[in-house]
Design a protein around this motif. Structure first.
Motif, PDB file in Angstrom:
ATOM      1  N   UNK A  39      -7.834  29.399   7.352  1.00 25.31           N
ATOM      2  CA  UNK A  39      -7.692  30.829   7.620  1.00 25.31           C
ATOM      3  C   UNK A  39      -6.217  31.220   7.639  1.00 25.31           C
ATOM      4  N   UNK A  40      -5.388  30.397   8.249  1.00 24.87           N
ATOM      5  CA  UNK A  40      -3.950  30.674   8.285  1.00 24.87           C
ATOM      6  C   UNK A  40      -3.374  30.666   6.881  1.00 24.87           C
ATOM      7  N   UNK A  41      -3.824  29.728   6.062  1.00 27.96           N
ATOM      8  CA  UNK A  41      -3.345  29.658   4.679  1.00 27.96           C
ATOM      9  C   UNK A  41      -3.758  30.899   3.897  1.00 27.96           C
ATOM     10  N   UNK A  42      -4.983  31.347   4.091  1.00 29.00           N
ATOM     11  CA  UNK A  42      -5.450  32.559   3.406  1.00 29.00           C
ATOM     12  C   UNK A  42      -4.638  33.774   3.845  1.00 29.00           C
ATOM     13  N   UNK A  43      -4.376  33.879   5.132  1.00 27.85           N
ATOM     14  CA  UNK A  43      -3.561  34.992   5.625  1.00 27.85           C
ATOM     15  C   UNK A  43      -2.139  34.922   5.075  1.00 27.85           C
ATOM     16  N   UNK A  48       3.686  39.280   1.159  1.00 24.49           N
ATOM     17  CA  UNK A  48       4.432  39.486  -0.092  1.00 24.49           C
ATOM     18  C   UNK A  48       5.130  38.190  -0.514  1.00 24.49           C
ATOM     19  N   UNK A  49       5.260  37.973  -1.823  1.00 27.29           N
ATOM     20  CA  UNK A  49       5.861  36.722  -2.324  1.00 27.29           C
ATOM     21  C   UNK A  49       7.240  36.430  -1.748  1.00 27.29           C
ATOM     22  N   UNK A  50       8.055  37.464  -1.555  1.00 23.12           N
ATOM     23  CA  UNK A  50       9.415  37.213  -1.029  1.00 23.12           C
ATOM     24  C   UNK A  50       9.361  36.695   0.409  1.00 23.12           C
ATOM     25  N   UNK A  51       8.370  37.105   1.167  1.00 22.38           N
ATOM     26  CA  UNK A  51       8.231  36.586   2.537  1.00 22.38           C
ATOM     27  C   UNK A  51       7.792  35.127   2.499  1.00 22.38           C
ATOM     28  N   UNK A  52       6.841  34.815   1.629  1.00 19.41           N
ATOM     29  CA  UNK A  52       6.416  33.419   1.501  1.00 19.41           C
ATOM     30  C   UNK A  52       7.562  32.553   1.007  1.00 19.41           C
ATOM     31  N   UNK A  53       8.360  33.082   0.062  1.00 22.26           N
ATOM     32  CA  UNK A  53       9.503  32.325  -0.469  1.00 22.26           C
ATOM     33  C   UNK A  53      10.531  32.057   0.628  1.00 22.26           C
ATOM     34  N   UNK A  54      10.610  32.951   1.603  1.00 25.42           N
ATOM     35  CA  UNK A  54      11.538  32.766   2.721  1.00 25.42           C
ATOM     36  C   UNK A  54      10.984  31.808   3.778  1.00 25.42           C
ATOM     37  N   UNK A  56       8.083  32.264   5.526  1.00 22.98           N
ATOM     38  CA  UNK A  56       7.264  32.907   6.549  1.00 22.98           C
ATOM     39  C   UNK A  56       5.800  32.596   6.259  1.00 22.98           C
ATOM     40  N   UNK A  57       5.096  32.191   7.293  1.00 26.33           N
ATOM     41  CA  UNK A  57       3.683  31.878   7.128  1.00 26.33           C
ATOM     42  C   UNK A  57       2.970  32.013   8.461  1.00 26.33           C
ATOM     43  N   UNK A  58       1.646  32.092   8.389  1.00 26.44           N
ATOM     44  CA  UNK A  58       0.833  32.153   9.586  1.00 26.44           C
ATOM     45  C   UNK A  58       0.513  30.747  10.052  1.00 26.44           C
ATOM     46  N   UNK A  59       0.510  30.566  11.366  1.00 26.65           N
ATOM     47  CA  UNK A  59       0.089  29.315  11.976  1.00 26.65           C
ATOM     48  C   UNK A  59      -0.748  29.657  13.198  1.00 26.65           C
ATOM     49  N   UNK A  60      -1.614  28.760  13.579  1.00 29.74           N
ATOM     50  CA  UNK A  60      -2.429  28.960  14.780  1.00 29.74           C
ATOM     51  C   UNK A  60      -1.897  28.084  15.880  1.00 29.74           C
ATOM     52  N   UNK A  61      -1.752  28.648  17.052  1.00 25.87           N
ATOM     53  CA  UNK A  61      -1.316  27.903  18.232  1.00 25.87           C
ATOM     54  C   UNK A  61      -2.469  27.843  19.220  1.00 25.87           C
TER      55      UNK A  61
END
Length: 64
Positions: A39-43, A48-54, A56-61
């Motif tokens: 689910x985190x990977x899908x989110x 936006x691609x520039x955020x992923x390139x930087x 930034x990603x979702x993680x669950x804690x």
């Protein structure tokens, strides 16, 4: 049937329902443990691609 027997039957029913609820909750938590990374990977892929390139990603804690 005596009142004592009815009470014992009622408590046995409650005990069984409690065990069933605990088992359902454990199964749900096990499913969540497996599902959350996907689910985190899908989110993350919705960012936006520039955020992923930087990086930034979702993680669950864990909840506290």
């Amino acid at each position: 049937m005596s009142a004592q027997t009815e009470l014992a039957d009622f408590f046995a029913l409650l005990d069984g329902e409690h065990r069933d609820r605990v088992a359902r909750e454990a199964a749900y938590r096990a499913w969540l443990d497996e599902a959350l990374p996907a689910m985190a990977e899908q989110l993350t892929e919705t960012l936006p691609p520039e955020m992923r390139a930087a990086g930034i990603r979702f993680e669950w804690a864990e909840q506290r």
